[in-house]
Design an enzyme around this catalytic site. Sequence first.
Site, PDB file in Angstrom:
ATOM      1  N   HIS A   1     -47.548  -4.855-115.743  1.00  0.00           N
ATOM      2  CA  HIS A   1     -48.540  -5.934-115.667  1.00  0.00           C
ATOM      3  C   HIS A   1     -49.784  -5.425-114.956  1.00  0.00           C
ATOM      4  O   HIS A   1     -49.696  -4.770-113.911  1.00  0.00           O
ATOM      5  CB  HIS A   1     -47.959  -7.130-114.903  1.00  0.00           C
ATOM      6  CG  HIS A   1     -46.871  -7.841-115.642  1.00  0.00           C
ATOM      7  ND1 HIS A   1     -47.109  -8.585-116.777  1.00  0.00           N
ATOM      8  CD2 HIS A   1     -45.523  -7.912-115.413  1.00  0.00           C
ATOM      9  CE1 HIS A   1     -45.969  -9.095-117.210  1.00  0.00           C
ATOM     10  NE2 HIS A   1     -44.985  -8.694-116.403  1.00  0.00           N
TER      11      HIS A   1
ATOM     12  N   CYS B   1     -52.325  -5.508-119.706  1.00  0.00           N
ATOM     13  CA  CYS B   1     -53.497  -6.363-119.891  1.00  0.00           C
ATOM     14  C   CYS B   1     -54.741  -5.689-119.290  1.00  0.00           C
ATOM     15  O   CYS B   1     -54.665  -5.087-118.217  1.00  0.00           O
ATOM     16  CB  CYS B   1     -53.272  -7.724-119.238  1.00  0.00           C
ATOM     17  SG  CYS B   1     -51.877  -8.642-119.926  1.00  0.00           S
TER      18      CYS B   1
END
Length: 405
Positions: free
Chosen positions: A163, A205
């Site tokens: 992440h 991301c």
Amino acid sequence: MRFKMCNLFNWVLVMAAFLVLGSINVYAFGSPSSSSETTMHTNNWAVLVCTSRFWFNYRHMANTLSLYRTVKRLGIPDERIILMLADDMACNARNKYPAQVFNNENHRLNLYGDNVEVDYRGYEVTVENFLRVLTGRHETAVPRSKRLLSDEGSHILLYMTGHGGDEFLKFQDSEELQSHDLADAVKQMKEKRRFKELLIMVDTCQAATLFSQLQSPGVLAIGSSMKGENSYSHHLDSDVGVSVVDRFTFYTLAFFERLNMYDNASVSSLFNSYHPSLLMSTAYYRTDLYQRRLEEVPVTNFFGSVMETIHTDSAYNALSRKSNSRAEINTPFDQSANANKRTLADSNGQDQFSDLKKEDQQGAFRHLWNTLNDKVGKIEDVDSFVQYGLLAMVPLLLLPTWLSR
């Protein structure tokens, strides 16, 4: 007066010698970027990092193990792969398939098989240990199997998944690797000549933002998403209960499943295989630090093995001549032959062996001379400077003769 002039001359001569020798050293060893351009590509390494814990991040471990399987299949051995897994999904109590990890709902391929060597697992996967792996700054107790033992001829694949956000990647849900941390580690690697070329691939991301601080030459970077974009999972496995692979990694694997270690597919073809409609994000490439054209670089330069070839023509000929001469020497003679014939045969064998030793010595000197020529060729840009320095020393050498008159 003459004594003072001689002392002055000696002082100037010593300073000139230090100047010339120092200049040769600077230009010979040069900067890391100049040396890497002339260094031959000799080996490949892979550093594969899963930064996420917890069961719902199953796909990140599957991503990393999928890349691990791919680079091994294409020829990179385990001793040149650093595998970092922040959690052990195979032994998680929620796993319906104990000791198994899948990246597809058909469950045909168990990624966590018998030949998985995890170098850093669980709480060993930290930002500090990751940076130590890259820079080589380990404590003395760290074994060689946990070290990135690359050199100036190495191509390194650095793959990370987890992440992330704007210029950071989370580790263990408790700390972050920031873009300047990565850039500083890569800079240290370049200065210490730990790689010739480096490919950084990140599936997270806003992955593109992690490359914003990179400045070292020879670095190629690719991210799964641009700034402000998310990186999405590909599909859910209803039996496992979570997503098992991310989209960017899924289509990367689809590209490599069509290849073997002998294919010459280019890095450009890999980059062109990513379609925004399939990824649901825009893959980002940073190529301004990379010197070669991507169309000319095979993907196996980073994802596969290197076959090292050593030219030993003269040594091989010498060895074959040795075996031939020994065969002649050891040929059995008729017991009824007289001693003179035996003596003549032995002397001929000794003459051949001495000639062979001379040829071997000449071959060794020739090899040494060729090696010196190669070394000088790397610093041919300094030849003119050295010549000027030597010419400048000629008047200084003639000065004592003129003073002694």
